[in-house]
Design a protein around this motif. Structure first.
Motif, PDB file in Angstrom:
ATOM      1  N   LEU A   1      32.848 -29.988  91.851  1.00 58.70           N
ATOM      2  CA  LEU A   1      33.531 -28.870  91.202  1.00 58.70           C
ATOM      3  C   LEU A   1      34.619 -28.272  92.096  1.00 58.70           C
ATOM      4  O   LEU A   1      35.015 -27.126  91.934  1.00 58.70           O
ATOM      5  N   GLY A   2      35.074 -29.059  93.065  1.00 64.24           N
ATOM      6  CA  GLY A   2      36.107 -28.604  93.976  1.00 64.24           C
ATOM      7  C   GLY A   2      35.636 -27.574  94.986  1.00 64.24           C
ATOM      8  O   GLY A   2      36.438 -26.999  95.713  1.00 64.24           O
ATOM      9  N   VAL A   3      34.311 -27.357  95.076  1.00 68.10           N
ATOM     10  CA  VAL A   3      33.771 -26.291  95.926  1.00 68.10           C
ATOM     11  C   VAL A   3      32.697 -26.790  96.884  1.00 68.10           C
ATOM     12  O   VAL A   3      32.735 -26.486  98.072  1.00 68.10           O
ATOM     13  N   PHE A   4      31.726 -27.540  96.372  1.00 66.11           N
ATOM     14  CA  PHE A   4      30.534 -27.894  97.140  1.00 66.11           C
ATOM     15  C   PHE A   4      30.667 -29.292  97.734  1.00 66.11           C
ATOM     16  O   PHE A   4      30.834 -30.266  97.004  1.00 66.11           O
ATOM     17  N   GLN A   5      30.558 -29.405  99.053  1.00 62.75           N
ATOM     18  CA  GLN A   5      30.695 -30.679  99.748  1.00 62.75           C
ATOM     19  C   GLN A   5      29.482 -31.562  99.441  1.00 62.75           C
ATOM     20  O   GLN A   5      28.343 -31.102  99.514  1.00 62.75           O
ATOM     21  N   VAL A   6      29.749 -32.825  99.080  1.00 63.11           N
ATOM     22  CA  VAL A   6      28.675 -33.754  98.725  1.00 63.11           C
ATOM     23  C   VAL A   6      28.888 -35.109  99.374  1.00 63.11           C
ATOM     24  O   VAL A   6      29.975 -35.425  99.838  1.00 63.11           O
ATOM     25  N   SER A   7      27.831 -35.890  99.393  1.00 60.18           N
ATOM     26  CA  SER A   7      27.869 -37.285  99.846  1.00 60.18           C
ATOM     27  C   SER A   7      26.958 -38.079  98.917  1.00 60.18           C
ATOM     28  O   SER A   7      26.278 -37.503  98.059  1.00 60.18           O
ATOM     29  N   VAL A   8      26.911 -39.369  99.120  1.00 63.55           N
ATOM     30  CA  VAL A   8      26.009 -40.208  98.321  1.00 63.55           C
ATOM     31  C   VAL A   8      24.563 -39.761  98.550  1.00 63.55           C
ATOM     32  O   VAL A   8      23.792 -39.603  97.592  1.00 63.55           O
ATOM     33  N   LEU A   9      24.198 -39.539  99.806  1.00 64.10           N
ATOM     34  CA  LEU A   9      22.845 -39.074 100.124  1.00 64.10           C
ATOM     35  C   LEU A   9      22.556 -37.730  99.466  1.00 64.10           C
ATOM     36  O   LEU A   9      21.494 -37.542  98.862  1.00 64.10           O
ATOM     37  N   HIS A  10      23.495 -36.818  99.552  1.00 62.05           N
ATOM     38  CA  HIS A  10      23.334 -35.481  98.973  1.00 62.05           C
ATOM     39  C   HIS A  10      23.093 -35.583  97.457  1.00 62.05           C
ATOM     40  O   HIS A  10      22.176 -34.960  96.919  1.00 62.05           O
ATOM     41  N   ASN A  11      23.925 -36.373  96.777  1.00 58.64           N
ATOM     42  CA  ASN A  11      23.772 -36.543  95.325  1.00 58.64           C
ATOM     43  C   ASN A  11      22.450 -37.211  94.971  1.00 58.64           C
ATOM     44  O   ASN A  11      21.786 -36.822  94.009  1.00 58.64           O
ATOM     45  N   THR A  12      22.061 -38.207  95.767  1.00 56.35           N
ATOM     46  CA  THR A  12      20.800 -38.907  95.516  1.00 56.35           C
ATOM     47  C   THR A  12      19.612 -37.974  95.703  1.00 56.35           C
ATOM     48  O   THR A  12      18.660 -37.998  94.913  1.00 56.35           O
ATOM     49  N   VAL A  13      19.673 -37.133  96.723  1.00 52.07           N
ATOM     50  CA  VAL A  13      18.592 -36.157  96.946  1.00 52.07           C
ATOM     51  C   VAL A  13      18.520 -35.180  95.771  1.00 52.07           C
ATOM     52  O   VAL A  13      17.421 -34.842  95.315  1.00 52.07           O
ATOM     53  N   HIS A  14      19.672 -34.752  95.251  1.00 47.46           N
ATOM     54  CA  HIS A  14      19.653 -33.879  94.074  1.00 47.46           C
ATOM     55  C   HIS A  14      18.981 -34.570  92.892  1.00 47.46           C
ATOM     56  O   HIS A  14      18.191 -33.950  92.170  1.00 47.46           O
ATOM     57  N   LEU A  15      19.298 -35.844  92.692  1.00 41.43           N
ATOM     58  CA  LEU A  15      18.678 -36.591  91.593  1.00 41.43           C
ATOM     59  C   LEU A  15      17.156 -36.708  91.773  1.00 41.43           C
ATOM     60  O   LEU A  15      16.396 -36.491  90.823  1.00 41.43           O
ATOM     61  N   LEU A  16      16.723 -37.049  92.974  1.00 41.21           N
ATOM     62  CA  LEU A  16      15.290 -37.198  93.235  1.00 41.21           C
ATOM     63  C   LEU A  16      14.561 -35.859  93.139  1.00 41.21           C
ATOM     64  O   LEU A  16      13.461 -35.774  92.583  1.00 41.21           O
ATOM     65  N   PHE A  17      15.169 -34.815  93.671  1.00 41.92           N
ATOM     66  CA  PHE A  17      14.572 -33.478  93.610  1.00 41.92           C
ATOM     67  C   PHE A  17      14.477 -33.019  92.156  1.00 41.92           C
ATOM     68  O   PHE A  17      13.466 -32.453  91.730  1.00 41.92           O
ATOM     69  N   GLY A  18      15.514 -33.301  91.380  1.00 42.56           N
ATOM     70  CA  GLY A  18      15.492 -32.953  89.957  1.00 42.56           C
ATOM     71  C   GLY A  18      14.422 -33.719  89.198  1.00 42.56           C
ATOM     72  O   GLY A  18      13.703 -33.163  88.360  1.00 42.56           O
ATOM     73  N   ALA A  19      14.287 -35.003  89.495  1.00 37.82           N
ATOM     74  CA  ALA A  19      13.247 -35.818  88.849  1.00 37.82           C
ATOM     75  C   ALA A  19      11.862 -35.273  89.201  1.00 37.82           C
ATOM     76  O   ALA A  19      10.972 -35.212  88.343  1.00 37.82           O
ATOM     77  N   ALA A  20      11.680 -34.850  90.458  1.00 40.43           N
ATOM     78  CA  ALA A  20      10.392 -34.262  90.858  1.00 40.43           C
ATOM     79  C   ALA A  20      10.118 -33.000  90.054  1.00 40.43           C
ATOM     80  O   ALA A  20       8.997 -32.773  89.590  1.00 40.43           O
ATOM     81  N   GLY A  21      11.131 -32.174  89.862  1.00 39.08           N
ATOM     82  CA  GLY A  21      10.956 -30.955  89.075  1.00 39.08           C
ATOM     83  C   GLY A  21      10.581 -31.242  87.634  1.00 39.08           C
ATOM     84  O   GLY A  21       9.707 -30.589  87.058  1.00 39.08           O
ATOM     85  N   ILE A  22      11.226 -32.233  87.055  1.00 41.30           N
ATOM     86  CA  ILE A  22      10.922 -32.599  85.665  1.00 41.30           C
ATOM     87  C   ILE A  22       9.491 -33.115  85.562  1.00 41.30           C
ATOM     88  O   ILE A  22       8.739 -32.714  84.666  1.00 41.30           O
ATOM     89  N   LEU A  23       9.093 -33.992  86.473  1.00 45.81           N
ATOM     90  CA  LEU A  23       7.732 -34.528  86.451  1.00 45.81           C
ATOM     91  C   LEU A  23       6.691 -33.440  86.732  1.00 45.81           C
ATOM     92  O   LEU A  23       5.640 -33.398  86.087  1.00 45.81           O
ATOM     93  N   MET A  24       6.981 -32.585  87.693  1.00 38.86           N
ATOM     94  CA  MET A  24       6.004 -31.543  88.065  1.00 38.86           C
ATOM     95  C   MET A  24       5.922 -30.429  87.032  1.00 38.86           C
ATOM     96  O   MET A  24       4.964 -29.655  87.038  1.00 38.86           O
ATOM     97  N   SER A  25       6.886 -30.358  86.125  1.00 39.81           N
ATOM     98  CA  SER A  25       6.832 -29.335  85.076  1.00 39.81           C
ATOM     99  C   SER A  25       5.767 -29.654  84.032  1.00 39.81           C
ATOM    100  O   SER A  25       5.510 -28.845  83.146  1.00 39.81           O
ATOM    101  N   ARG A  26       5.114 -30.783  84.154  1.00 36.42           N
ATOM    102  CA  ARG A  26       4.103 -31.192  83.179  1.00 36.42           C
ATOM    103  C   ARG A  26       2.826 -30.374  83.279  1.00 36.42           C
ATOM    104  O   ARG A  26       2.056 -30.321  82.329  1.00 36.42           O
TER     105      ARG A  26
END
Length: 164
Positions: A56-81
């Motif tokens: 969004l032109g603001v937050f610095q990211v990398s491949v690792l950073h984006n992948t961690v966001h994806l994995l953390f998000g998947a954990a949240g979705i699974l743990m919301s069960r």
């Protein structure tokens, strides 16, 4: 046969908060890989502070950073069960983001030990996310967790009575 951790019936507010939080993290992880939404996309690096890509032109990211966001998000979705797992996701995830905030403040950008591309905007976002996740867990976890439906008819629906 393995027992399912999925609860029957309506989701709690806590579970919905964990689901929503996980979904937002997955979305952030996906958007970090889309040129145009991520500016300076050609400078996206695997890891480290040298990545100049900005979500969004603001937050610095990398491949690792984006992948961690994806994995953390998947954990949240699974743990919301389940209610307890949703609470754990929000509390411990919030603590992780507070640690990341401190890490970003203490380590700084140009130090080689900084494997996380995080600029000042990222650091303050980590503080807000950490506090918000913990606050959601505290506010929405009040009161008893809903009982899991075991499918058993041994419990009476009349308060104060038991079947023997």
């Amino acid at each position: 046969m393995a027992a399912s951790i999925r609860m029957k019936g309506a989701r709690t507010g806590l579970q919905n908060a964990a689901l929503g939080t996980g979904t937002v993290f997955c979305l952030a992880g996906i958007l970090g890989f889309i040129p145009g939404i991520t500016s300076n996309y050609d400078s996206l690096r695997l890891a480290g502070h040298a990545s100049e890509a900005l979500l969004l032109g603001v937050f610095q990211v990398s491949v690792l950073h984006n992948t961690v966001h994806l994995l953390f998000g998947a954990a949240g979705i699974l743990m919301s069960r389940s209610h307890p797992q949703a609470r754990n996701f929000l509390v411990y995830g919030g603590v992780i983001y507070l640690v990341l905030w401190l890490y970003g403040l203490l380590v700084g950008d140009p130090i080689p030990a900084n494997f996380i591309p995080a600029n000042h905007a990222d650091n303050w976002l980590h503080l807000v996310l950490g506090l918000a996740m913990i606050a959601l867990a505290i506010m929405l976890a009040r009161g008893p967790a809903p009982a899991a439906d075991t499918g058993s008819t041994a419990n009476s629906s009349v308060p104060g009575t038991r079947r023997r």
